[in-house]
Motif scaffolding. Structure first.
Motif, short mmCIF file in Angstrom:
data_model
loop_
_atom_site.label_atom_id
_atom_site.label_comp_id
_atom_site.label_asym_id
_atom_site.label_seq_id
_atom_site.Cartn_x
_atom_site.Cartn_y
_atom_site.Cartn_z
N SER A 11 0.84 -1.20 0.00
CA SER A 11 0.00 0.00 0.00
C SER A 11 0.87 1.25 0.00
O SER A 11 2.05 1.19 0.35
N PRO A 12 0.29 2.39 -0.36
CA PRO A 12 1.03 3.65 -0.31
C PRO A 12 1.13 4.21 1.11
O PRO A 12 1.64 5.31 1.30
N PHE A 13 0.71 3.45 2.12
CA PHE A 13 0.63 3.95 3.49
C PHE A 13 1.66 3.31 4.41
O PHE A 13 1.43 3.19 5.61
N GLY A 14 2.77 2.85 3.84
CA GLY A 14 3.81 2.23 4.66
C GLY A 14 3.31 0.94 5.29
O GLY A 14 2.57 0.18 4.69
N GLU A 15 3.70 0.72 6.54
CA GLU A 15 3.33 -0.51 7.25
C GLU A 15 1.99 -0.38 7.99
O GLU A 15 1.61 -1.26 8.75
N ALA A 16 1.28 0.72 7.78
CA ALA A 16 0.02 0.97 8.49
C ALA A 16 -1.03 -0.08 8.14
O ALA A 16 -1.02 -0.66 7.06
N SER A 17 -1.94 -0.29 9.08
CA SER A 17 -3.12 -1.12 8.85
C SER A 17 -4.35 -0.26 9.05
O SER A 17 -4.33 0.70 9.81
N GLY A 18 -5.43 -0.60 8.34
CA GLY A 18 -6.67 0.14 8.49
C GLY A 18 -7.41 0.19 7.17
O GLY A 18 -7.11 -0.54 6.23
N VAL A 19 -8.39 1.07 7.10
CA VAL A 19 -9.18 1.27 5.89
C VAL A 19 -8.91 2.68 5.41
O VAL A 19 -9.05 3.65 6.16
N PHE A 20 -8.51 2.81 4.14
CA PHE A 20 -8.12 4.09 3.57
C PHE A 20 -8.97 4.38 2.34
O PHE A 20 -9.30 3.48 1.57
N GLU A 21 -9.33 5.65 2.17
CA GLU A 21 -10.10 6.05 0.99
C GLU A 21 -9.13 6.31 -0.15
O GLU A 21 -8.30 7.21 -0.08
#
Length: 99
Positions: A11-21
């Motif tokens: 993902s483009p959000f690094g190692e983050a987890s969650g729900v992204f728009e």
């Protein structure tokens, strides 16, 4: 029944987890960071997603009955996928072989 493409990647959000728009686009050739940032690329297809990310990885199915992937995408050897956050400049892109 519409054709679908399953994708997965970092993902483009690094190692983050969650729900992204996000907005996910299919384009014909390799994009530069500049055309992604300025959104000056021509999409073969695009849609918005609530992208579920787990430890930096995601998988998603592209194409719906209301927004099908056009047949010309499946006539190519490969396409490029762009995953963009809707609220920041975060993005990722990768080549996808069509088989």
């Amino acid at each position: 029944m519409s054709k679908k493409i399953e994708i997965s990647g970092q993902s483009p959000f690094g190692e983050a987890s969650g729900v992204f728009e996000t907005e996910i686009s299919i384009i014909a050739s390799k994009p530069s960071d500049e055309i992604i940032s300025k959104k000056t690329f021509d999409s073969l297809w695009k849609d918005t997603f609530h992208l579920r990310v787990s430890h930096g990885s995601f998988s998603e199915i592209l194409g719906t009955d209301s927004n099908p992937i056009p047949d010309n995408v499946f006539k190519r050897d490969s396409v490029w996928i762009i995953v963009q956050d809707q609220f920041s400049s975060s993005h990722t892109s990768f080549e996808l072989n069509i088989s």
